[in-house]
Design an enzyme around this catalytic site. Structure first.
Site, mmCIF file in Angstrom:
data_model
loop_
_atom_site.group_PDB
_atom_site.id
_atom_site.type_symbol
_atom_site.label_atom_id
_atom_site.label_comp_id
_atom_site.label_asym_id
_atom_site.label_seq_id
_atom_site.Cartn_x
_atom_site.Cartn_y
_atom_site.Cartn_z
ATOM 1 C CG HIS A 74 -64.137 29.331 21.584
ATOM 2 N ND1 HIS A 74 -63.051 29.906 22.200
ATOM 3 C CD2 HIS A 74 -63.728 29.036 20.327
ATOM 4 C CE1 HIS A 74 -62.031 29.965 21.354
ATOM 5 N NE2 HIS A 74 -62.422 29.438 20.208
ATOM 6 C CB CYS A 126 -58.608 30.357 15.386
ATOM 7 S SG CYS A 126 -60.385 30.612 15.627
#
Length: 657
Positions: A67, A175
């Site tokens: 992603h 993240c």
């Protein structure tokens, strides 16, 4: 969610089109391109590869979630692929058979990112993944993914009752992109807590924003878990608790271990004091890391914030010269003299704006080195020290010293026991006041003059290099850029180059040009080698070679990592040889560069651009020829068509880490 995925974005036989993570991403991305969701396939794949290089995206349970956020994405999009053979995305338990490619626009709004976070939570649900594995048609899989959200903790079975108050944990997950791992780690921790009879409350600091945990919840907690790869915001809220601090992948893969660890620390009475909390960069380290590793991270923290100023300032100055010639450096202020129809005036404008941007380089470097060490309290003394370094002409070296001193002073102040009544004014008055005074004293009266003389000597040495000395320096820089393909040695050479840009001398511009040229060689040479001698490479490597053209041209040295991971003894020496040739030629030709990045896209702004391209071409040919020769000398075997892809990509994960 149904607007983000359709049957056209689902491939239930992905193994027919892809047997590596790069090929899988390309196959799914091509479906996005066909629907107009992605505008530039190679540009988007470069962004996916850059995200993958930060941290493998494989998860336990046979899941891969490549992603990224990309300027080449028109709207948030999901593509799903199912591979019966499995594709290695670096998960500890082996290849993934469920692959989700998540594409988010660079400016994705909160609502869409919240939907992406819901998918990330659903992936931790065994029933959801089992249904995906059993789906018979693409439409069925798309409907399942775009259907109802996974049950929230409030609707699921309550945790087993305990004899007394259950153990309570608060956690923070985050993240780098804030799209997937942030929410997967949260869901994983919450599930493990319910299984253990532990109350777990998670604050997800993702791209869709975050809601702070209630102070009463934090106060009532017995322990804290930080599962993060970026700094935890407002970390001081969690001081005074037993704390476990790990990367976000640990939160996804081993939540039960983290819960057990924090319970053990609480039982032993181990707590994190308010004045001794780890800094953002210290927290990002792994257990057992030495001071040298932390020092490198502190320095890279400053460099990462400085690079955009270098890029903007350098390109503006170069454009100014392109429009108005070198006379713009002596032009009066555009506030006093500006002609709308005169290109020289526009050149002077760009030059002067770029010059202002360059004045921030050293203060930003020092400020964010201190931030990496001591969090936000380090910013003020760091910026002050950097400004002093600029004022006394201590340059890049002075900025390094000022940042380290500022961070160390603030860390020392934070360790002093302060009465509760004074803690409120510490971060806004006491720490900035004392630390700035100490840093100013040291920079002006103690170390400033020696560093200024050292900086002047280094600048004079660079400007005075000629003949063989220039070539030797180019060879050394080229070898460093190609040795570990984006690793520590590569970063040392790159940091040396962009640090020199702050001085604005001809010698520093030559160094920057040589470093960028050499850094382009590994991926370009592998791309050339796979083109001219494809039979020496596996099918996956030939696919990676196509992407390597774009990555190399964009100065993304990491584009050669898949090749080095599979065959390091042939690829790395070949890349180093080509890098040394390019570095030497660039320095010998006197090529200059004011921008810290850009690859071939900034060639029009490079001094001696034609010879610069000759240097890059020569190094690419030398490296490609050498790797073809070395691979050709080994005993020829029938091409296995990637029978060993899994093990090769596992080695790739190790190299990236």
């Amino acid at each position: 969610m149904s607007q983000m995925i359709s049957a056209e974005l689902v491939d239930l036989e992905l193994d027919r089109a892809a047997d590596s993570k790069a090929a899988a991403a390309r196959s799914l991305a091509e479906r996005m391109v066909a629907l107009g969701r992605v505008t530039d396939l190679d540009g988007f794949l470069a962004d996916v590869a850059a995200r993958e290089a930060q941290m493998p995206t494989g998860l336990d349970g046979g899941i891969g979630i490549p992603h990224c956020r990309s300027a080449h994405v028109t709207e948030p999009t999901l593509a799903f692929g199912r591979s019966a053979a499995g594709i290695d995305f670096g998960a500890p338990d082996g290849p993934a058979d469920l692959i989700f490619l998540i594409a988010a626009p660079a400016g994705a709004d909160d609502a869409h990112l919240s939907i992406l976070s819901n998918l990330a939570r659903q992936l931790m649900d065994g029933d959801f993944t089992a249904a995906l594995r059993a789906a018979k048609t693409a439409g069925e899989a798309a409907a399942l993914i775009g259907g109802e959200e996974a049950a929230t903790p409030e609707t699921q079975a309550p945790a087993p009752a305990a004899a007394d108050r259950p153990f309570r944990i608060v956690a923070v997950t985050s993240c780098p992109t804030g799209i997937a791992h942030t929410y997967m780690a949260a869901e994983s921790l919450e599930r493990a807590g319910r299984a253990e009879g532990v109350e777990v409350s998670v604050e997800t600091q993702g791209s869709s924003g975050f809601t702070r945990l209630d102070p009463d919840v934090i106060a009532a907690a017995d322990g804290v878990i930080f599962a993060h790869d970026v700094p935890v915001r407002d970390k001081e809220r969690f001081a005074g608790k037993a704390t476990v601090d790990v990367g976000v992948k640990a939160g996804v893969n081993r939540p039960a271990e983290l819960i057990a660890e924090v319970r053990e620390k609480a039982a032993r009475g181990e707590i994190t004091e308010a004045g001794a909390k780890p800094s953002p960069v210290e927290a990002a380290g792994e257990p057992g890391e030495g001071y040298g590793t932390k020092l490198r991270k502190w320095l890279m923290s400053g460099v990462s914030y400085m690079v955009p100023f270098v890029a903007a300032g350098g390109l503006l100055i170069a454009l100014g010269f392109a429009l108005g010639g070198y006379k713009v450096s002596d032009a009066p202020s555009v506030m006093d003299h500006f002609l709308w129809t005169d290109t020289s005036s526009w050149g002077a404008l760009l030059f002067q704006v770029g010059g202002v941007a360059f004045k921030f380089l050293v203060p930003v470097l020092a400020g964010y080195i201190a931030y990496g060490m001591a969090d936000r309290p380090g910013l003020v003394p760091g910026f002050v020290g950097g400004a002093i370094a600029l004022d006394i002409k201590a340059g890049f070296l002075g900025g390094l010293a000022a940042g380290l001193i500022a961070g160390a002073v603030v860390m020392a102040i934070q360790k002093v026991k302060i009465p509760v009544s004074l803690r409120g004014i510490m971060p806004v008055v006491v720490i900035p006041l004392i630390s700035s005074a100490v840093v100013g004293f040291l920079m002006f009266l103690v170390i400033g003059e020696p560093i200024s003389k050292l900086q002047s000597a280094l600048t004079s040495w660079l400007n005075g290099l000629n003949g063989a000395n220039v070539i030797v320096l180019g060879v050394i820089l080229g070898l460093m850029m190609c040795f570990d393909l984006g690793g520590p040695l590569n970063k040392v050479a790159y940091t040396f180059a962009i640090g020199g840009l702050a001085d604005g001398t001809a010698g520093s511009f030559k160094v920057m040009a040589a470093v960028m040229a050499a850094g382009m060689i590994p991926p370009l040479s592998m791309a050339l080698a796979t083109t001219v001698r494809g039979r020496l490479f596996t099918r996956t490597e030939r696919e990676n070679g196509k992407a390597a053209w774009v990555l190399g041209a964009s100065f993304v040295t990491e584009g050669a990592i898949p090749f080095a991971a599979a065959d390091p003894l042939r690829v790395i020496p070949s890349a180093m040889a080509g890098g040394a040739v390019t570095g030497a030629l660039s320095m010998a030709f006197g090529c200059t560069l004011r921008a810290p990045h850009g690859g071939i896209f900034v060639v029009p702004l490079i001094g001696n651009a034609l010879l610069y391209l000759v240097a890059i071409a020569a190094g690419t040919v030398v490296s490609a020829a050498l790797v073809v020769l070395l691979k050709g000398l080994r005993k020829q075997r029938p091409e296995p068509e990637d029978a060993a892809v899994g093990s090769a990509e596992k080695r790739e994960v190790a190299v990236v880490a």
